[in-house]
Design an enzyme around this catalytic site. Structure first.
Site, PDB file in Angstrom:
ATOM      1  N   ARG A  24       1.048  -1.417   0.000  1.00 48.58           N
ATOM      2  CA  ARG A  24      -0.032   0.099  -0.110  1.00 48.58           C
ATOM      3  C   ARG A  24       0.859   1.201  -0.118  1.00 48.58           C
ATOM      4  O   ARG A  24       0.531   2.306   0.580  1.00 48.58           O
ATOM      5  CB  ARG A  24      -0.880  -0.164   1.053  1.00 48.58           C
ATOM      6  CG  ARG A  24      -2.021  -1.081   1.165  1.00 48.58           C
ATOM      7  CD  ARG A  24      -3.124  -1.078   2.059  1.00 48.58           C
ATOM      8  NE  ARG A  24      -4.035  -2.163   2.163  1.00 48.58           N
ATOM      9  CZ  ARG A  24      -4.850  -2.592   2.918  1.00 48.58           C
ATOM     10  NH1 ARG A  24      -4.697  -1.844   4.380  1.00 48.58           N
ATOM     11  NH2 ARG A  24      -5.607  -3.451   3.084  1.00 48.58           N
ATOM     12  N   ARG A  28      -3.064   6.596  -0.198  1.00 51.88           N
ATOM     13  CA  ARG A  28      -3.752   7.477   0.529  1.00 51.88           C
ATOM     14  C   ARG A  28      -2.718   8.504   1.451  1.00 51.88           C
ATOM     15  O   ARG A  28      -2.998   9.631   1.813  1.00 51.88           O
ATOM     16  CB  ARG A  28      -4.743   7.273   1.223  1.00 51.88           C
ATOM     17  CG  ARG A  28      -5.952   6.650   0.590  1.00 51.88           C
ATOM     18  CD  ARG A  28      -7.080   6.071   1.239  1.00 51.88           C
ATOM     19  NE  ARG A  28      -6.602   4.868   1.734  1.00 51.88           N
ATOM     20  CZ  ARG A  28      -7.415   4.025   2.615  1.00 51.88           C
ATOM     21  NH1 ARG A  28      -8.642   4.310   3.187  1.00 51.88           N
ATOM     22  NH2 ARG A  28      -6.726   2.927   2.987  1.00 51.88           N
ATOM     23  N   ARG A  37      -6.282  11.905  -7.478  1.00 42.54           N
ATOM     24  CA  ARG A  37      -7.345  11.101  -7.483  1.00 42.54           C
ATOM     25  C   ARG A  37      -8.552  12.114  -7.251  1.00 42.54           C
ATOM     26  O   ARG A  37      -9.831  11.745  -7.507  1.00 42.54           O
ATOM     27  CB  ARG A  37      -7.381  10.362  -6.191  1.00 42.54           C
ATOM     28  CG  ARG A  37      -6.930   9.030  -6.384  1.00 42.54           C
ATOM     29  CD  ARG A  37      -7.854   7.881  -7.044  1.00 42.54           C
ATOM     30  NE  ARG A  37      -9.236   8.234  -6.278  1.00 42.54           N
ATOM     31  CZ  ARG A  37      -9.556   7.632  -5.254  1.00 42.54           C
ATOM     32  NH1 ARG A  37      -8.866   6.977  -4.592  1.00 42.54           N
ATOM     33  NH2 ARG A  37     -10.972   8.146  -5.120  1.00 42.54           N
ATOM     34  N   ASP A  73      -6.959  -2.921  -6.883  1.00 46.19           N
ATOM     35  CA  ASP A  73      -8.011  -3.305  -5.515  1.00 46.19           C
ATOM     36  C   ASP A  73      -8.128  -4.762  -5.648  1.00 46.19           C
ATOM     37  O   ASP A  73      -8.229  -5.206  -7.072  1.00 46.19           O
ATOM     38  CB  ASP A  73      -8.768  -2.316  -5.464  1.00 46.19           C
ATOM     39  CG  ASP A  73      -9.650  -2.574  -4.165  1.00 46.19           C
ATOM     40  OD1 ASP A  73      -9.258  -2.139  -3.054  1.00 46.19           O
ATOM     41  OD2 ASP A  73     -10.605  -3.335  -4.103  1.00 46.19           O
ATOM     42  N   TYR A 151     -15.817 -11.316   0.448  1.00 43.66           N
ATOM     43  CA  TYR A 151     -16.401 -10.019   0.121  1.00 43.66           C
ATOM     44  C   TYR A 151     -17.845 -10.325  -0.618  1.00 43.66           C
ATOM     45  O   TYR A 151     -18.749  -9.646  -0.280  1.00 43.66           O
ATOM     46  CB  TYR A 151     -15.343  -9.256  -0.768  1.00 43.66           C
ATOM     47  CG  TYR A 151     -14.640  -8.279   0.230  1.00 43.66           C
ATOM     48  CD1 TYR A 151     -15.062  -7.107   0.866  1.00 43.66           C
ATOM     49  CD2 TYR A 151     -13.319  -8.709   0.565  1.00 43.66           C
ATOM     50  CE1 TYR A 151     -14.251  -6.271   1.778  1.00 43.66           C
ATOM     51  CE2 TYR A 151     -12.436  -7.728   1.150  1.00 43.66           C
ATOM     52  CZ  TYR A 151     -12.946  -6.710   1.781  1.00 43.66           C
ATOM     53  OH  TYR A 151     -12.048  -5.820   2.691  1.00 43.66           O
TER      54      TYR A 151
END
Length: 354
Positions: A24, A28, A37, A73, A151
């Site tokens: 990661r 962010r 983004r 992702d 998920y």
């Protein structure tokens, strides 16, 4: 590219100085990522080749890490196959229609030529990324069948995965069909990245630590093996990583990995005792130390180097992903420190220049 230090370590050949990248690392925690983004959803940015390539390269450019991890992702392959899924801010991936019955599984899209065509933006993003990275390797990425299927069954994030585990037990044949579908989905996603230029792959199993060894062997390992088998004929290292999965390391390795990621809950020297002799490892600095003092961070890094010194190869990484609130300078400084360590086996002294 095959001479790159991180690829050498993943193949069990030690480099002169430690190699490092962070799970990661593209995302962010970087202000340039947030600026790029703006106005674009997470999943849309993953399938825009120009955005995905730039986001992948940003942390390599800033931190000077030894590899890029493809910006994606775990639900991107499902979205490209035609399933309705979005990442809701503050929640995570949420599917429009959870898959909980045999009828739901029957309705899953056939993964034929349409899926292959839908992966073209991914291939183009990889090509752009590889061209920009130059001699820095790109690691391809996909979610493992258990986590992605979970998920789909839960409909979104879950703390206990009760519906998924119940489906395994009550309808094992239905679960096997679903997991096999996801294995093909993820395996072809990995293959597309390698054929477009990725130099290694990582299969990421976020939730597998919730399973017992027996459940893993019966219901999961064959499907993870099927996903990894999709790239087994290609000359790239295959990293397998699970969260909270210390009890599953040998079984996850046996699914077809050539290197094992280890999270921060298990020391690397102890992981090596569980794995076949000669297995390269990746990890496993506790992400929590990113929010401590520099002294504590560097002490943790030295401890991880010492614990991994007996491995045939060791790629330094976090024990999970970079938290969004991480100060980017902390990562840059940590990479610099690791690159300055010249006694990996000892690593007792802070050799970072004053």
């Amino acid at each position: 590219m095959s001479d790159a230090s991180v690829l050498q370590e993943l193949r069990g050949v030690r480099s002169a100085t430690p190699s490092v990248w962070f799970m990661r690392q593209a995302g962010r925690s970087l202000p340039e990522y947030r600026a790029l983004r703006e106005g674009t959803t997470m999943l849309d940015s993953c399938v825009r080749p120009d955005l995905a390539a730039e986001i992948t390269v940003q942390p390599v450019r800033r931190h000077r890490v030894d590899a890029g991890i493809f910006f994606s992702d775990i639900v991107v392959p499902a979205r490209q196959a035609g399933l309705g899924v979005e990442i809701q801010p503050g929640v995570g991936p949420v599917f429009d229609h959870p898959v909980r019955t045999v009828a739901d599984i029957d309705a899953l899209p056939v993964l034929g030529d349409d899926y292959e065509a839908a992966l073209e933006p991914i291939r183009e993003a990889v090509r752009l990324t590889v061209a920009e990275l130059g001699t820095t390797p790109l690691i391809g990425f996909a979610g493992a069948p258990f986590t992605v299927a979970s998920y789909m069954v839960e409909g979104g994030p879950s703390r206990d995965h009760l519906r998924t585990r119940a489906l395994m037990r009550s309808e094992p044949e239905a679960w096997a069909r679903l997991a096999a579908w996801v294995a093909e989905l993820s395996g072809r996603f990995l293959r597309a990245q390698v054929l477009a230029g990725a130099s290694a792959v990582q299969l990421f199993d976020s939730w597998v630590g919730a399973l017992s060894t027996e459940q893993y062997l019966t219901h999961v390992q064959p499907h993870s093996a099927a996903a990894l088998a999709r790239v087994a004929d290609l000359p790239v290292p295959r990293i397998h990583f699970g969260v909270g999965a210390a009890h599953l390391l040998p079984q996850m390795h046996a699914a077809g990995a050539t290197a094992m990621g280890v999270d921060h809950r298990l020391r690397l020297d102890r992981a090596l005792e569980m794995l076949p002799t000669g297995t390269p490892v990746q990890g496993n600095i506790d992400p929590a130390v990113l929010f401590t003092s520099e002294q504590a961070r560097f002490a943790e890094a030295r401890a991880v180097l010492r614990a991994g010194a007996g491995a045939s190869g060791h790629v330094v990484n976090l024990g999970h992903g970079v938290p969004p609130s991480t100060d980017p300078q902390v990562l840059t400084d940590l990479v610099s420190f690791l690159h300055d360590v010249d006694d990996v086996a000892g690593a007792e002294q802070d050799v970072r220049p004053a």
